[in-house]
Scaffold this motif. Structure first.
Motif, PDB file in Angstrom:
ATOM      1  N   LYS A 117       0.561  18.539 -14.187  1.00  0.00           N
ATOM      2  CA  LYS A 117       0.547  17.080 -14.033  1.00  0.00           C
ATOM      3  C   LYS A 117      -0.881  16.535 -14.101  1.00  0.00           C
ATOM      4  N   GLY A 118      -1.680  17.171 -14.930  1.00  0.00           N
ATOM      5  CA  GLY A 118      -3.088  16.796 -15.027  1.00  0.00           C
ATOM      6  C   GLY A 118      -3.325  15.364 -15.447  1.00  0.00           C
ATOM      7  N   LEU A 119      -2.447  14.835 -16.307  1.00  0.00           N
ATOM      8  CA  LEU A 119      -2.633  13.453 -16.764  1.00  0.00           C
ATOM      9  C   LEU A 119      -2.474  12.453 -15.626  1.00  0.00           C
ATOM     10  N   GLU A 120      -1.751  12.839 -14.590  1.00  0.00           N
ATOM     11  CA  GLU A 120      -1.613  11.965 -13.423  1.00  0.00           C
ATOM     12  C   GLU A 120      -2.781  12.144 -12.459  1.00  0.00           C
ATOM     13  N   LEU A 121      -3.451  13.303 -12.539  1.00  0.00           N
ATOM     14  CA  LEU A 121      -4.525  13.612 -11.596  1.00  0.00           C
ATOM     15  C   LEU A 121      -5.894  13.123 -12.058  1.00  0.00           C
TER      16      LEU A 121
ATOM     17  N   TYR B 224     -10.622   9.563 -15.851  1.00  0.00           N
ATOM     18  CA  TYR B 224     -11.527  10.278 -16.752  1.00  0.00           C
ATOM     19  C   TYR B 224     -10.906  10.376 -18.138  1.00  0.00           C
ATOM     20  N   ASP B 225     -11.724  10.164 -19.171  1.00  0.00           N
ATOM     21  CA  ASP B 225     -11.193  10.324 -20.520  1.00  0.00           C
ATOM     22  C   ASP B 225     -11.373  11.765 -20.978  1.00  0.00           C
ATOM     23  N   VAL B 226     -10.807  12.076 -22.132  1.00  0.00           N
ATOM     24  CA  VAL B 226     -10.772  13.464 -22.594  1.00  0.00           C
ATOM     25  C   VAL B 226     -12.170  14.004 -22.864  1.00  0.00           C
ATOM     26  N   SER B 227     -13.067  13.167 -23.365  1.00  0.00           N
ATOM     27  CA  SER B 227     -14.420  13.642 -23.666  1.00  0.00           C
ATOM     28  C   SER B 227     -15.174  14.002 -22.391  1.00  0.00           C
ATOM     29  N   TYR B 228     -14.939  13.240 -21.323  1.00  0.00           N
ATOM     30  CA  TYR B 228     -15.608  13.539 -20.055  1.00  0.00           C
ATOM     31  C   TYR B 228     -15.103  14.866 -19.488  1.00  0.00           C
ATOM     32  N   LEU B 229     -13.801  15.087 -19.583  1.00  0.00           N
ATOM     33  CA  LEU B 229     -13.225  16.344 -19.115  1.00  0.00           C
ATOM     34  C   LEU B 229     -13.797  17.516 -19.904  1.00  0.00           C
ATOM     35  N   ARG B 230     -13.841  17.384 -21.222  1.00  0.00           N
ATOM     36  CA  ARG B 230     -14.382  18.459 -22.067  1.00  0.00           C
ATOM     37  C   ARG B 230     -15.851  18.723 -21.745  1.00  0.00           C
ATOM     38  N   ASP B 231     -16.633  17.654 -21.619  1.00  0.00           N
ATOM     39  CA  ASP B 231     -18.066  17.812 -21.353  1.00  0.00           C
ATOM     40  C   ASP B 231     -18.322  18.442 -19.987  1.00  0.00           C
ATOM     41  N   THR B 232     -17.457  18.154 -19.022  1.00  0.00           N
ATOM     42  CA  THR B 232     -17.612  18.748 -17.696  1.00  0.00           C
ATOM     43  C   THR B 232     -17.363  20.250 -17.749  1.00  0.00           C
TER      44      THR B 232
ATOM     45  N   ASP C  96       1.265  17.586 -18.322  1.00  0.00           N
ATOM     46  CA  ASP C  96       0.350  18.702 -18.081  1.00  0.00           C
ATOM     47  C   ASP C  96      -0.841  18.617 -19.029  1.00  0.00           C
ATOM     48  N   ILE C  97      -1.956  19.191 -18.603  1.00  0.00           N
ATOM     49  CA  ILE C  97      -3.134  19.316 -19.460  1.00  0.00           C
ATOM     50  C   ILE C  97      -3.439  20.794 -19.651  1.00  0.00           C
ATOM     51  N   ILE C  98      -3.575  21.194 -20.897  1.00  0.00           N
ATOM     52  CA  ILE C  98      -3.979  22.556 -21.244  1.00  0.00           C
ATOM     53  C   ILE C  98      -5.455  22.517 -21.618  1.00  0.00           C
ATOM     54  N   ILE C  99      -6.224  23.459 -21.083  1.00  0.00           N
ATOM     55  CA  ILE C  99      -7.641  23.542 -21.430  1.00  0.00           C
ATOM     56  C   ILE C  99      -7.913  24.913 -22.041  1.00  0.00           C
ATOM     57  N   VAL C 100      -8.352  24.904 -23.286  1.00  0.00           N
ATOM     58  CA  VAL C 100      -8.777  26.131 -23.955  1.00  0.00           C
ATOM     59  C   VAL C 100     -10.288  26.227 -23.779  1.00  0.00           C
ATOM     60  N   ILE C 101     -10.734  27.286 -23.122  1.00  0.00           N
ATOM     61  CA  ILE C 101     -12.153  27.444 -22.814  1.00  0.00           C
ATOM     62  C   ILE C 101     -12.714  28.624 -23.598  1.00  0.00           C
ATOM     63  N   PHE C 102     -13.795  28.365 -24.303  1.00  0.00           N
ATOM     64  CA  PHE C 102     -14.484  29.406 -25.064  1.00  0.00           C
ATOM     65  C   PHE C 102     -15.688  29.866 -24.243  1.00  0.00           C
TER      66      PHE C 102
ATOM     67  N   LEU D 223     -12.449  21.607 -11.897  1.00  0.00           N
ATOM     68  CA  LEU D 223     -11.428  21.009 -11.033  1.00  0.00           C
ATOM     69  C   LEU D 223     -12.049  20.467  -9.748  1.00  0.00           C
ATOM     70  N   LEU D 224     -13.037  21.174  -9.229  1.00  0.00           N
ATOM     71  CA  LEU D 224     -13.724  20.696  -8.029  1.00  0.00           C
ATOM     72  C   LEU D 224     -14.579  19.473  -8.340  1.00  0.00           C
ATOM     73  N   ASP D 225     -15.280  19.502  -9.460  1.00  0.00           N
ATOM     74  CA  ASP D 225     -16.128  18.369  -9.846  1.00  0.00           C
ATOM     75  C   ASP D 225     -15.316  17.085  -9.995  1.00  0.00           C
ATOM     76  N   LEU D 226     -14.088  17.227 -10.488  1.00  0.00           N
ATOM     77  CA  LEU D 226     -13.238  16.056 -10.725  1.00  0.00           C
ATOM     78  C   LEU D 226     -12.329  15.750  -9.535  1.00  0.00           C
ATOM     79  N   SER D 227     -12.551  16.473  -8.427  1.00  0.00           N
ATOM     80  CA  SER D 227     -11.767  16.277  -7.190  1.00  0.00           C
ATOM     81  C   SER D 227     -10.277  16.506  -7.406  1.00  0.00           C
ATOM     82  N   ILE D 228      -9.948  17.401  -8.344  1.00  0.00           N
ATOM     83  CA  ILE D 228      -8.555  17.800  -8.539  1.00  0.00           C
ATOM     84  C   ILE D 228      -8.188  18.859  -7.504  1.00  0.00           C
ATOM     85  N   LEU D 229      -9.160  19.695  -7.161  1.00  0.00           N
ATOM     86  CA  LEU D 229      -8.995  20.646  -6.054  1.00  0.00           C
ATOM     87  C   LEU D 229      -9.818  20.153  -4.876  1.00  0.00           C
TER      88      LEU D 229
END
Length: 219
Positions: free
Chosen positions: A128-132, A136-144, A192-198, A213-219
């Motif tokens: 349920k990431g889109l609700e959490l 934040y927009d997608v670019s901010y999430l990616r950059d974080t 849901d949000i899927i994050i592919v991390i390289f 997740l901590l930076d964005l206060s999701i956890l």
């Protein structure tokens, strides 16, 4: 039975207390190591210091310090023979984390070649990431994620039963069949949000995910 209320604020506070400097000296572990410690115990308890050192990539001295702190915080029990186990409070905190965050493992060989941005790819899910992360927009999430030591990242949204790479809904499972495979692998559902991390290895990718997740206060 004692009942605990675990909120993102309390999780963050607990983690900060676990890694706080003592007399100005910072420990060699961070919030990610605390999360990893608890998740490993959840799967494999009881565990002694030697195995915990191996799983976390920390020295025995650091593990000794960390276990003492987690015991003080009532997150673990320590038996001199059997090793460490989760307390009721620790188990509830772990369940809260697992209700939000899912680790899917390495998917380097699953990704379409055009999506392979770096040598190794690992996938994670925010339930349920889109609700959490409404603010934040997608670019901010990616950059974080990248700020937290990832080499690159792809953010994928799930809506109407399909995965796509925002902001372009046409970058979907029809364009990239691997998105469907990843969605099925994670049992991802709408919002849901899927994050592919390289990253260089799985631990680096995992750290980038949880610290984000901590930076964005999701956890």
């Amino acid at each position: 039975m004692k009942s605990y209320t675990i909120t993102p604020q309390s999780i963050k506070e607990i983690l900060q207390r676990a890694v706080a400097p003592i007399k100005g000296v910072k420990p060699t572990f961070n919030e990610y190591h605390v999360i990893k410690f608890l998740l490993v115990l959840h799967k494999k308890e009881p565990l002694g210091r030697q195995l915990l050192s191996k799983y976390l990539g920390l020295s025995i001295t650091s593990i000794r310090t960390l276990t003492k702190r987690l015991k003080i915080l009532d997150l673990i029990n320590i038996d001199p023979v059997a090793g460490c186990t989760l307390t009721e409070y620790g188990r509830e905190l772990v369940n809260k984390i697992l209700n939000i965050a899912v680790k899917g493992g390495e998917i380097t060989n699953v990704l379409d070649n055009s999506l392979l941005l770096y040598g190794k790819a690992y996938v994670f899910l925010i339930k349920k990431g889109l609700e959490l992360i409404k603010h934040y927009d997608v670019s901010y999430l990616r950059d974080t994620v990248i700020k937290n030591k990832a080499k690159a990242a792809i953010i994928v949204y799930v809506m109407e039963g399909k995965a796509y790479i925002p902001p372009y809904t046409e970058l979907d499972e029809n364009r990239f069949p691997s998105l469907r495979k990843i969605r099925n692998l994670l049992n991802a559902v709408d919002f849901d949000i899927i994050i592919v991390i390289f990253a260089e290895n799985e631990n680096v990718a995992e750290e980038a995910f949880f610290i984000t997740l901590l930076d964005l206060s999701i956890l």
